[in-house]
Design an enzyme around this catalytic site. Structure first.
Site, PDB file in Angstrom:
ATOM      1  CD  GLU A 109      -7.506 -13.303   7.862  1.00 28.34           C
ATOM      2  OE1 GLU A 109      -6.470 -12.484   7.863  1.00 28.34           O
ATOM      3  OE2 GLU A 109      -8.483 -13.173   8.634  1.00 28.34           O
ATOM      4  CG  MET A 166       1.571 -22.653  -8.546  1.00 29.19           C
ATOM      5  SD  MET A 166       0.245 -22.548  -7.567  1.00 29.19           S
ATOM      6  CE  MET A 166       0.022 -24.198  -6.819  1.00 29.19           C
ATOM      7  CG  HIS A 194      -5.678 -20.401  -8.959  1.00 30.98           C
ATOM      8  ND1 HIS A 194      -5.090 -20.265 -10.059  1.00 30.98           N
ATOM      9  CD2 HIS A 194      -4.601 -20.890  -8.051  1.00 30.98           C
ATOM     10  CE1 HIS A 194      -3.850 -20.499 -10.162  1.00 30.98           C
ATOM     11  NE2 HIS A 194      -3.595 -21.005  -8.868  1.00 30.98           N
ATOM     12  N   GLY A 209      -1.242 -11.436   9.073  1.00 33.67           N
ATOM     13  CA  GLY A 209      -1.368 -13.022   8.878  1.00 33.67           C
ATOM     14  C   GLY A 209      -2.060 -13.477   9.804  1.00 33.67           C
ATOM     15  CG  ASP A 262     -11.997 -11.402   8.827  1.00 29.40           C
ATOM     16  OD1 ASP A 262     -10.798 -10.873   9.634  1.00 29.40           O
ATOM     17  OD2 ASP A 262     -11.892 -11.660   7.812  1.00 29.40           O
ATOM     18  NE  ARG A 264      -3.816  -2.472   1.800  1.00 31.23           N
ATOM     19  CZ  ARG A 264      -3.410  -3.396   2.604  1.00 31.23           C
ATOM     20  NH1 ARG A 264      -2.480  -3.100   3.370  1.00 31.23           N
ATOM     21  NH2 ARG A 264      -3.778  -4.586   2.529  1.00 31.23           N
ATOM     22  CG  ASN A 275     -10.969  -4.647   3.799  1.00 34.16           C
ATOM     23  OD1 ASN A 275      -9.936  -4.216   4.272  1.00 34.16           O
ATOM     24  ND2 ASN A 275     -11.476  -5.719   3.629  1.00 34.16           N
TER      25      ASN A 275
HETATM   26 CA    CA Z   1      -8.699 -10.777   8.416  1.00 32.46          CA
END
Ligand code: CA
Length: 687
Positions: free
Chosen positions: A188, A651, A614, A186, A309, A126, A396
């Site tokens: 998640e 990937m 994906h 992080g 969340d 950002r 967000n």
């Molecule tokens: Ca989150």
């Protein structure tokens, strides 16, 4: 002062011919955009007004520069003395001549592409911080790097986290006095959040402040951590805890306070994380830290015991507002949970909060304490719950802007979103991959209701923070609209995920000007001037968490090649965006030849490990659409997925997580989706 004259350059011209390739360069006035949110307050309000509601119809493209990526671009560019400093995918820094669009230097920190595995939300960044001739960037693999602004060469570098853990840096550093401050993401992936401050000149660590408590048997780092631990139960530290500070920070030099927004819990679900309940401090909170030493001065938790969340990492903004006839120094935030908060920034005292979207998780906010009144259906232990807003949030990271002229805060809003939270009974701590605690195999009650929910609505909302109500709203054909700039020209600039970059009248939201950027916009625009010319610059590039996941209901989003665009009055550079994506249905490379059980198994594995990049149901946004994978790719499927054969392309290998048999199930699911799409779904998927 933002306005400055290059007197040093004027002096040098006599001696060495400074600015010699452009003879009138030596005496140019610059109005810069020197900090992430323009000033310490981060109001993103430009006092420039040559581009205004009368003249904006003459706004045209001055230049564009292709950045050679299809990944998301989220940076707010800085502009200092006619040079743009900004970041693209994989933490690469670009310095660009702001008038011509010519690249001056590029700094590539060479982030290992294997890092993609622990990124929740794309290989994005950002932006940078600037101080005294140096540019600072945080990288996805955790380095904070100081770069010489003139040469583009590295001055110092320091590791801010252990790269073996599931951390990442996507946010812009901030300068607080003689310190440069950076957080991390992080939650998640199961990490414990913290913020670090380094000496600007040397890169030496000055302090580090954790946002959630660790294992008590190892001792607490501070009294604040000891107090926080009383609000957690069970062996909470095993899941990391979360609370990562991955984006918002603002610094008030007068109070010497650094305000930091903290994220959700790791794992997401209260009953998995802290089975006996508790507020779980300091998740989903605004923290006021003493900038000189990082000590916690006050905190305000927007979502106690977060289960959904609902991070409070969304942009923080400082302002002086007249409330009940008194001028209050406030901090404002529109976090994911859907309420707009106004808080006294000297004391942390709650002043007001009202919902700016549909919020089924809470009936309101207690007017005295600021604590949410949790709705009865919002939490049911291990049972699933259907809740609005969704985990991407009512708002967000997209920056908002505040105009002191109109007294309004302009917020990119996502309304009517809904999500089915279903805690995984088999969840185990693990920070090497995505691990929120969602049961991806869930097939029970509420699923149909969730899948049948009405499409959500994206809009720009002009919010009066004193009255706590919307002054006007503009609905969009897409859910996602990007960061906002307000100007003294009575204008609000904002881009959208369908590639439209627009200017609205700040007082009533009337659309006054539009430009098709050729690809979706998430980043916030900036404005600056060089000499007599005012410019507006924005980065266009669609991706990020929601762009990669690409769920249904986003509207006509436009993935594509990323670029930086700069506009001025009466400019008319031609622009033709290259095509991106597939316009024809896929032709399956081979038959899936698998039983429904294997395909179902493959889908569950895909939903655990693959969809985050994906796309939902293998319908991709900005990166490879697996339904179009060639026979050659299918021949190498296991070498790619388990062995990491395409790691240099971004990937990573998953050999430690997925067996050969499981890879075959994922492949069967992908081929099945190609078959389905080749027959019947093209009308829906072509978007
Ligand atoms: Ca989150």
């Amino acid at each position: 002062m933002l306005l400055r004259r290059i007197s040093l350059c004027s002096l040098f011209i006599i001696l060495v011919g400074c600015g010699s390739n452009d003879s009138d360069e030596s005496d140019v006035d610059y109005v810069d955009w020197p900090m992430h949110g323009l000033t310490n307050e981060e109001q993103r309000f430009s006092t420039l007004s040559d581009i205004n509601e009368q003249t904006v119809s003459r706004l045209g493209l001055a230049w564009s520069l292709e950045l050679g990526t299809t990944r998301g671009l989220e940076a707010t560019p800085l502009v200092i003395d006619g040079v743009i400093y900004t970041t693209g995918a994989w933490s690469v820094v670009h310095a660009i001549d702001a008038r011509s669009g010519k690249r001056l230097w590029t700094f590539d920190p060479q982030v290992p592409k294997s890092r993609a595995r622990v990124l929740c939300c794309d290989a994005i960044n950002r932006g940078v911080a600037y101080d005294n001739g140096r540019v600072f960037v945080g990288t996805l693999d955790g380095r904070l790097i100081a770069i010489d602004a003139t040469s583009g060469s590295q001055v110092w570098e320091t590791a801010t986290f252990d790269p073996a853990r599931g951390y990442s840096i996507t946010g812009a550093p901030r300068i607080a006095g003689n310190l440069v401050v950076i957080g991390n993401g992080g939650a998640e992936m199961g990490v414990r959040g913290y913020v670090s401050a380094y000496k600007v000149d040397s890169g030496k660590l000055a302090w580090r402040t954790y946002t959630v408590p660790g294992d008590p048997s190892k001792g607490f780092e501070s009294e604040a951590m000891e107090r926080a631990a009383e609000t957690w139960t069970g062996e909470y530290w095993r899941g990391g805890g979360g609370g990562t500070a991955w984006d918002s920070m603002v610094y008030d030099p007068e109070l010497d306070l650094l305000f930091v927004g903290t994220g959700n819990g790791a794992p997401w679900y209260r009953n998995l994380r802290s089975p006996g309940g508790g507020d779980n401090l300091y998740l989903s909170s605004i923290l006021a830290l003493r900038a000189s030493d990082g000590e916690l001065v006050w905190y305000f938790q927007t979502t106690p015991g977060d289960h959904w969340d609902f991070t409070a990492t969304q942009p923080l903004m400082l302002a002086d507002l007249v409330i009940d006839d008194a001028t209050r120094k406030v901090i404002m935030q529109a976090p994911k949970n859907g309420f707009f908060y106004v808080i006294d920034r000297e004391t942390g005292q709650f002043l007001s909060a009202e919902p700016f979207v549909k919020t089924t998780w809470a009936e309101g906010i207690d007017p005295v304490t600021g604590r949410p009144i949790e709705a009865s259906g919002a939490y049911a232990g291990m049972e699933p719950v259907l809740v609005s807003p969704d985990p991407t949030g009512a708002h967000n990271w997209y920056p908002m802007a505040y105009s002191a002229d109109t007294g309004l805060v302009y917020i990119p809003v996502r309304d009517e979103t809904v999500f089915l939270h279903r805690p995984d009974p088999d969840w185990q701590p693990n920070d090497s991959h995505r691990n929120e605690g969602i049961d991806r195999r869930y097939d029970g009650p509420l699923l149909g209701e969730w899948l049948g929910a009405a499409p959500p609505v994206g809009r720009l909302v002009a919010w009066n923070p004193v009255a706590q109500e919307a002054a006007w709203k503009t609905d969009f054909p897409v859910l996602e609209s990007g960061g906002v700039l307000a100007t003294a020209g009575n204008l609000v600039f904002q881009g959208r995920s369908d590639g439209v970059f627009a200017a609205y009248r700040a007082t009533d939201g009337k659309s006054l000007w539009e430009f098709d950027a050729g690809t979706g916009i998430m980043a916030a625009p900036v404005s600056f001037s060089i000499g007599d010319t005012q410019y507006v610059t924005v980065m266009a590039g669609w991706g990020g968490g929601i762009g990669l996941i690409n769920p249904p209901g986003l509207g006509p989003v436009k993935p594509g090649y990323g670029r930086i665009l700069t506009f001025a009055l009466d400019a008319d550079e031609p622009f033709d965006a290259p095509n991106f994506g597939n316009s024809e249905p896929p032709v399956p490379a081979r038959a899936s030849n698998a039983s429904p059980e294997v395909i179902r198994e493959g889908q569950a594995l895909y939903d655990s490990h693959c969809f985050g990049c994906h796309g939902v149901m293998a319908v991709a946004g900005p990166i490879k659409d697996l339904r179009y994978a060639t026979a050659e790719v299918h021949d190498q499927f296991e070498a790619i997925v388990r062995g990491g054969a395409r790691e240099p392309l971004g990937m990573p290998g998953f050999g430690d997580l997925i067996t050969s048999e499981q890879v075959q199930a994922i492949q069967a699911f992908v081929l099945f989706r190609a078959e389905q799409s080749s027959i019947s779904e093209m009308g829906d998927d072509a978007e």
